[in-house]
Motif scaffolding. Structure first.
Motif, PDB file in Angstrom:
ATOM      1  N   GLN A 273      -9.426  -1.234   1.096  1.00  0.00           N
ATOM      2  CA  GLN A 273      -9.025  -1.155  -0.307  1.00  0.00           C
ATOM      3  C   GLN A 273      -7.542  -0.863  -0.408  1.00  0.00           C
ATOM      4  OE1 GLN A 273     -11.104   1.734  -2.719  1.00  0.00           O
ATOM      5  NE2 GLN A 273     -10.317   0.893  -4.620  1.00  0.00           N
ATOM      6  N   VAL A 274      -6.897  -1.509  -1.385  1.00  0.00           N
ATOM      7  CA  VAL A 274      -5.489  -1.253  -1.673  1.00  0.00           C
ATOM      8  C   VAL A 274      -5.364  -0.773  -3.111  1.00  0.00           C
ATOM      9  CG1 VAL A 274      -3.176  -2.234  -1.853  1.00  0.00           C
ATOM     10  CG2 VAL A 274      -4.716  -3.009  -0.040  1.00  0.00           C
ATOM     11  N   VAL A 275      -4.595   0.277  -3.309  1.00  0.00           N
ATOM     12  CA  VAL A 275      -4.211   0.721  -4.645  1.00  0.00           C
ATOM     13  C   VAL A 275      -2.752   0.329  -4.810  1.00  0.00           C
ATOM     14  CG1 VAL A 275      -4.062   2.645  -6.249  1.00  0.00           C
ATOM     15  CG2 VAL A 275      -5.789   2.672  -4.430  1.00  0.00           C
ATOM     16  N   PHE A 276      -2.466  -0.532  -5.797  1.00  0.00           N
ATOM     17  CA  PHE A 276      -1.123  -1.077  -5.957  1.00  0.00           C
ATOM     18  C   PHE A 276      -0.279  -0.172  -6.856  1.00  0.00           C
ATOM     19  CE2 PHE A 276      -3.681  -4.548  -4.477  1.00  0.00           C
ATOM     20  CZ  PHE A 276      -2.835  -5.244  -3.622  1.00  0.00           C
ATOM     21  N   SER A 277      -0.195   1.063  -6.454  1.00  0.00           N
ATOM     22  CA  SER A 277       0.629   2.057  -7.135  1.00  0.00           C
ATOM     23  C   SER A 277       1.998   2.076  -6.470  1.00  0.00           C
ATOM     24  CB  SER A 277      -0.049   3.428  -7.037  1.00  0.00           C
ATOM     25  OG  SER A 277      -0.444   3.691  -5.692  1.00  0.00           O
ATOM     26  N   LEU A 278       2.856   2.968  -6.920  1.00  0.00           N
ATOM     27  CA  LEU A 278       4.115   3.261  -6.227  1.00  0.00           C
ATOM     28  C   LEU A 278       4.082   4.725  -5.805  1.00  0.00           C
ATOM     29  CD1 LEU A 278       6.839   1.554  -8.486  1.00  0.00           C
ATOM     30  CD2 LEU A 278       5.814   0.677  -6.395  1.00  0.00           C
ATOM     31  N   PRO A 279       3.899   5.016  -4.536  1.00  0.00           N
ATOM     32  CA  PRO A 279       3.766   4.112  -3.391  1.00  0.00           C
ATOM     33  C   PRO A 279       2.373   3.491  -3.339  1.00  0.00           C
ATOM     34  CG  PRO A 279       3.433   6.360  -2.680  1.00  0.00           C
ATOM     35  CD  PRO A 279       3.818   6.435  -4.138  1.00  0.00           C
ATOM     36  N   GLU A 280       2.266   2.401  -2.558  1.00  0.00           N
ATOM     37  CA  GLU A 280       0.962   1.784  -2.335  1.00  0.00           C
ATOM     38  C   GLU A 280       0.083   2.677  -1.473  1.00  0.00           C
ATOM     39  OE1 GLU A 280       2.053  -3.001  -2.424  1.00  0.00           O
ATOM     40  OE2 GLU A 280       1.730  -2.009  -0.503  1.00  0.00           O
ATOM     41  N   VAL A 281      -1.217   2.518  -1.638  1.00  0.00           N
ATOM     42  CA  VAL A 281      -2.197   3.183  -0.780  1.00  0.00           C
ATOM     43  C   VAL A 281      -3.100   2.101  -0.201  1.00  0.00           C
ATOM     44  CG1 VAL A 281      -4.045   4.887  -0.613  1.00  0.00           C
ATOM     45  CG2 VAL A 281      -2.170   5.242  -2.244  1.00  0.00           C
ATOM     46  N   ALA A 282      -3.253   2.096   1.103  1.00  0.00           N
ATOM     47  CA  ALA A 282      -4.123   1.126   1.772  1.00  0.00           C
ATOM     48  C   ALA A 282      -5.022   1.880   2.740  1.00  0.00           C
ATOM     49  CB  ALA A 282      -3.288   0.081   2.518  1.00  0.00           C
ATOM     50  N   ALA A 283      -6.326   1.663   2.636  1.00  0.00           N
ATOM     51  CA  ALA A 283      -7.256   2.428   3.462  1.00  0.00           C
ATOM     52  C   ALA A 283      -8.450   1.575   3.848  1.00  0.00           C
ATOM     53  CB  ALA A 283      -7.723   3.674   2.716  1.00  0.00           C
TER      54      ALA A 283
ATOM     55  N   VAL B 208       2.828  -0.981   2.249  1.00  0.00           N
ATOM     56  CA  VAL B 208       1.853  -0.760   3.325  1.00  0.00           C
ATOM     57  C   VAL B 208       0.606  -1.638   3.202  1.00  0.00           C
ATOM     58  CG1 VAL B 208       2.594   1.605   3.769  1.00  0.00           C
ATOM     59  CG2 VAL B 208       0.742   1.181   2.119  1.00  0.00           C
ATOM     60  N   SER B 209       0.432  -2.313   2.074  1.00  0.00           N
ATOM     61  CA  SER B 209      -0.780  -3.131   1.930  1.00  0.00           C
ATOM     62  C   SER B 209      -0.879  -4.184   3.029  1.00  0.00           C
ATOM     63  CB  SER B 209      -0.809  -3.801   0.553  1.00  0.00           C
ATOM     64  OG  SER B 209       0.328  -4.608   0.345  1.00  0.00           O
ATOM     65  N   GLU B 210       0.261  -4.681   3.515  1.00  0.00           N
ATOM     66  CA  GLU B 210       0.230  -5.718   4.547  1.00  0.00           C
ATOM     67  C   GLU B 210      -0.111  -5.160   5.930  1.00  0.00           C
ATOM     68  OE1 GLU B 210       0.125  -8.735   3.732  1.00  0.00           O
ATOM     69  OE2 GLU B 210       0.672  -8.389   1.634  1.00  0.00           O
ATOM     70  N   LEU B 211      -0.217  -3.849   6.060  1.00  0.00           N
ATOM     71  CA  LEU B 211      -0.665  -3.251   7.318  1.00  0.00           C
ATOM     72  C   LEU B 211      -2.184  -3.156   7.393  1.00  0.00           C
ATOM     73  CD1 LEU B 211       1.820  -0.220   7.614  1.00  0.00           C
ATOM     74  CD2 LEU B 211       1.865  -2.313   8.975  1.00  0.00           C
ATOM     75  N   LEU B 212      -2.853  -3.374   6.272  1.00  0.00           N
ATOM     76  CA  LEU B 212      -4.267  -3.028   6.202  1.00  0.00           C
ATOM     77  C   LEU B 212      -5.160  -3.921   7.048  1.00  0.00           C
ATOM     78  CD1 LEU B 212      -6.336  -1.113   5.034  1.00  0.00           C
ATOM     79  CD2 LEU B 212      -6.498  -2.583   3.014  1.00  0.00           C
ATOM     80  N   GLN B 213      -4.841  -5.202   7.147  1.00  0.00           N
ATOM     81  CA  GLN B 213      -5.741  -6.081   7.892  1.00  0.00           C
ATOM     82  C   GLN B 213      -5.804  -5.701   9.365  1.00  0.00           C
ATOM     83  OE1 GLN B 213      -8.003  -7.862   6.916  1.00  0.00           O
ATOM     84  NE2 GLN B 213      -8.582  -9.221   8.592  1.00  0.00           N
ATOM     85  N   SER B 214      -4.686  -5.287   9.931  1.00  0.00           N
ATOM     86  CA  SER B 214      -4.723  -4.862  11.335  1.00  0.00           C
ATOM     87  C   SER B 214      -5.634  -3.649  11.496  1.00  0.00           C
ATOM     88  CB  SER B 214      -3.315  -4.541  11.841  1.00  0.00           C
ATOM     89  OG  SER B 214      -2.703  -3.535  11.064  1.00  0.00           O
ATOM     90  N   ALA B 215      -5.584  -2.730  10.541  1.00  0.00           N
ATOM     91  CA  ALA B 215      -6.460  -1.559  10.593  1.00  0.00           C
ATOM     92  C   ALA B 215      -7.915  -1.968  10.421  1.00  0.00           C
ATOM     93  CB  ALA B 215      -6.055  -0.561   9.509  1.00  0.00           C
ATOM     94  N   THR B 216      -8.162  -2.926   9.534  1.00  0.00           N
ATOM     95  CA  THR B 216      -9.532  -3.386   9.304  1.00  0.00           C
ATOM     96  C   THR B 216     -10.106  -4.031  10.555  1.00  0.00           C
ATOM     97  OG1 THR B 216      -9.017  -3.737   6.962  1.00  0.00           O
ATOM     98  CG2 THR B 216     -10.982  -4.812   7.819  1.00  0.00           C
ATOM     99  N   VAL B 217      -9.296  -4.814  11.245  1.00  0.00           N
ATOM    100  CA  VAL B 217      -9.751  -5.423  12.496  1.00  0.00           C
ATOM    101  C   VAL B 217     -10.085  -4.339  13.526  1.00  0.00           C
ATOM    102  CG1 VAL B 217      -9.041  -6.844  14.461  1.00  0.00           C
ATOM    103  CG2 VAL B 217      -8.545  -7.598  12.131  1.00  0.00           C
ATOM    104  N   ALA B 218      -9.238  -3.321  13.606  1.00  0.00           N
ATOM    105  CA  ALA B 218      -9.471  -2.248  14.577  1.00  0.00           C
ATOM    106  C   ALA B 218     -10.767  -1.500  14.275  1.00  0.00           C
ATOM    107  CB  ALA B 218      -8.290  -1.279  14.582  1.00  0.00           C
ATOM    108  N   VAL B 219     -11.025  -1.230  12.993  1.00  0.00           N
ATOM    109  CA  VAL B 219     -12.227  -0.481  12.617  1.00  0.00           C
ATOM    110  C   VAL B 219     -13.466  -1.361  12.698  1.00  0.00           C
ATOM    111  CG1 VAL B 219     -13.363   0.765  10.735  1.00  0.00           C
ATOM    112  CG2 VAL B 219     -10.937   1.145  11.176  1.00  0.00           C
ATOM    113  N   ALA B 220     -13.415  -2.551  12.093  1.00  0.00           N
ATOM    114  CA  ALA B 220     -14.586  -3.428  12.102  1.00  0.00           C
ATOM    115  C   ALA B 220     -14.928  -3.888  13.512  1.00  0.00           C
ATOM    116  CB  ALA B 220     -14.341  -4.637  11.202  1.00  0.00           C
ATOM    117  N   GLY B 221     -13.902  -4.135  14.324  1.00  0.00           N
ATOM    118  CA  GLY B 221     -14.119  -4.600  15.686  1.00  0.00           C
ATOM    119  C   GLY B 221     -14.409  -3.506  16.679  1.00  0.00           C
ATOM    120  N   GLU B 222     -14.348  -2.244  16.224  1.00  0.00           N
ATOM    121  CA  GLU B 222     -14.582  -1.097  17.110  1.00  0.00           C
ATOM    122  C   GLU B 222     -13.746  -1.222  18.391  1.00  0.00           C
ATOM    123  OE1 GLU B 222     -18.792  -0.671  17.686  1.00  0.00           O
ATOM    124  OE2 GLU B 222     -19.172  -0.238  15.570  1.00  0.00           O
TER     125      GLU B 222
END
Length: 481
Positions: free
Chosen positions: A368-378, A438-452
């Motif tokens: 999930q991304v919150v498009f605030s200032l600053p952005e939050v991506a988790a 930071v929203s563009e960092l999220l997919q790498s994190a998602t791959v790491a978590v989903a892919g264990e």
């Protein structure tokens, strides 16, 4: 009154939002005959009142902030946002609230669009009240899928009906910037609309019942966003409950928001961003033994558990697993494969941890991304959630401003990164980033978590220098120490 028309299809999809569209596409690819029932615009909430228009409002805010954060570029900026231009761009991304293109896409995948209000009329039967005043009775050979989404909740407070408060639709489709905007709620919608309207020129007051913003995310995320909103001029009040609302009698007059401490906030508009409920209250669920207005509990194939014969599916917000467009579309891809396989008579489905027919990401790796200032991506679990699950974890934090790529991105960059490592399994179960871009960092994190992906292996995924993705290097180095 026109006569009743009766038609049979392999599958009936209730709701033509992004979830219903994706599901219809998958079913069409499988050669099934599909009817899609919709009483509003094809494309749904996301296309016209949520994801697309809200992010179109927020992107100019972020772009201007990014320019102002870089010396040498900020000198070129004179003045603030042009609200009329922002709204005009937003209108384009909302397709000017016309669904011709979406209708054409449905037609291209072979789905039959049925305009009107659809309600169950018994098992596998849907009665559609058409705009022309007639009724179409649809029957499903294999399945009916509820893809009707969710709606905003406005609490039943004294005066609220007469006050004509904004809901999220009003905020994202507004034609003018209110001089004063009160926002009730501190979740994603409240935070994003506070960010947008404060930048567009409103004096924003946020009234948050809890003790922080973004309560479902890591606490530091809400703290950093609240700090930035206050620096931008917003009045962010925690631990504040609204007890009533009063609108001046004159049309368009100011609205007074009464608070539990006896105080008041006077604004030109008040936005209630206080949660969502399923759009199942007027679906005729009682005709199939289910409770109107309820969330529909499903198994990992999106099949509704309460019905034994397995013809009913609930995909997207209606099942309450993850109220996010991308998760609903993910579920639609899974459910489409499941329904098609079962229609072909499949006895066993691929339901293992990496199977194609289970929605594993709904619990393990929801981004999930919150498009605030600053952005939050988790993505994945917060540290507190992992602890409640009884996991043995290690939490690693790193200041984003210490990453070379972040300091290049913005002068005085402020942000924070966190990863939560399951020590027994040796992989990440949660990652959170807060900061500009930071929203563009999220997919790498998602791959790491989903892919264990094992933490040891992540050390060999080398980030390019000097980019913000180097935060991975420093998180892993901190983990080693």
């Amino acid at each position: 009154m026109q006569p009743t028309q009766e038609d049979a299809y392999d599958v009936i999809v209730l709701g033509a939002g992004p979830v219903g569209e994706v599901l219809a596409g998958r079913l069409g690819e499988a050669g099934l005959g599909v009817a899609v029932v919709e009483d509003e615009l094809v494309g749904g909430e996301c296309s016209y009142w949520a994801c697309m228009p809200s992010k179109a409002l927020l992107r100019p805010v972020a772009a201007l902030a990014e320019v102002r954060a870089v010396d040498g570029a900020r000198q070129a900026v004179d003045g603030g946002l042009d609200a009329s231009a922002v709204f005009a761009r937003r209108d384009g991304f909302a397709s000017h609230w016309k669904d011709d293109g979406q209708v054409h896409w449905l037609d291209s995948v072979g789905a039959q669009l049925v305009r009107g209000r659809g309600r169950f009329d018994g098992p596998r039967r849907v009665a559609v009240e058409t705009p022309e005043g007639g009724t179409r009775l649809l029957t499903a050979r294999h399945a009916v899928a509820v893809c009707t989404g969710s709606r905003p909740i406005v609490p039943d407070l004294p005066g609220v009906a007469d006050a004509r408060p904004w809901i999220s639709r009003d905020a994202t489709s507004a034609r003018a910037v209110p001089p004063r905007l009160a926002i009730v709620g501190g979740g994603v919608v409240g935070v994003e609309m506070a960010t947008a309207y404060q930048a567009l020129g409103s004096t924003v007051t946020m009234l948050v019942r809890g003790d922080g913003l973004l309560p479902r995310m890591e606490p530091f995320a809400g703290e950093l966003v609240a700090e930035a909103l206050r620096e931008a001029g917003a009045d962010v009040r925690m631990g504040t409950s609204v007890t009533g609302v009063r609108r001046e009698a004159a049309a368009g007059g100011p609205v007074t928001v009464m608070l539990d401490d006896g105080g008041q906030v006077v604004a030109d508009e008040v936005l209630f961003a206080t949660g969502r409920a399923p759009r199942t209250d007027d679906l005729g669920l009682e005709t199939i033994g289910l409770e109107p207005g309820s969330w529909l509990e499903v198994d990992d194939t999106c099949r509704v558990k309460a019905l034994d014969d397995g013809w009913l599916y609930a995909v997207g917000d209606a099942n309450r697993r993850a109220l996010l467009t991308h998760q609903g579309k993910y579920q639609a891809r899974i459910a489409g494969g499941v329904i098609a396989a079962r229609a072909r008579g499949a006895v066993e489905l691929k339901t293992g941890p990496w199977g194609a027919h289970v929605t594993t990401a709904d619990s393990a790796a929801v981004p999930q991304v919150v498009f605030s200032l600053p952005e939050v991506a988790a993505v994945g679990l917060t540290a507190a959630e992992a602890e409640r699950q009884g996991r043995r974890t290690r939490v690693v934090d790193y200041e984003m401003g210490q990453v070379a790529g972040a300091s290049l991105f913005a002068d005085g960059y402020r942000g924070k990164a966190r990863m939560v490592v399951d020590l027994d399994r040796g992989h990440l179960v949660g990652v959170t980033f807060v900061g500009p871009g930071v929203s563009e960092l999220l997919q790498s994190a998602t791959v790491a978590v989903a892919g264990e992906v094992p933490v040891e292996r992540l050390h060999h995924a080398v980030p390019a220098y000097p980019t913000m993705s180097e935060v991975w290097l420093w998180l892993l180095e901190a983990y080693r120490s």
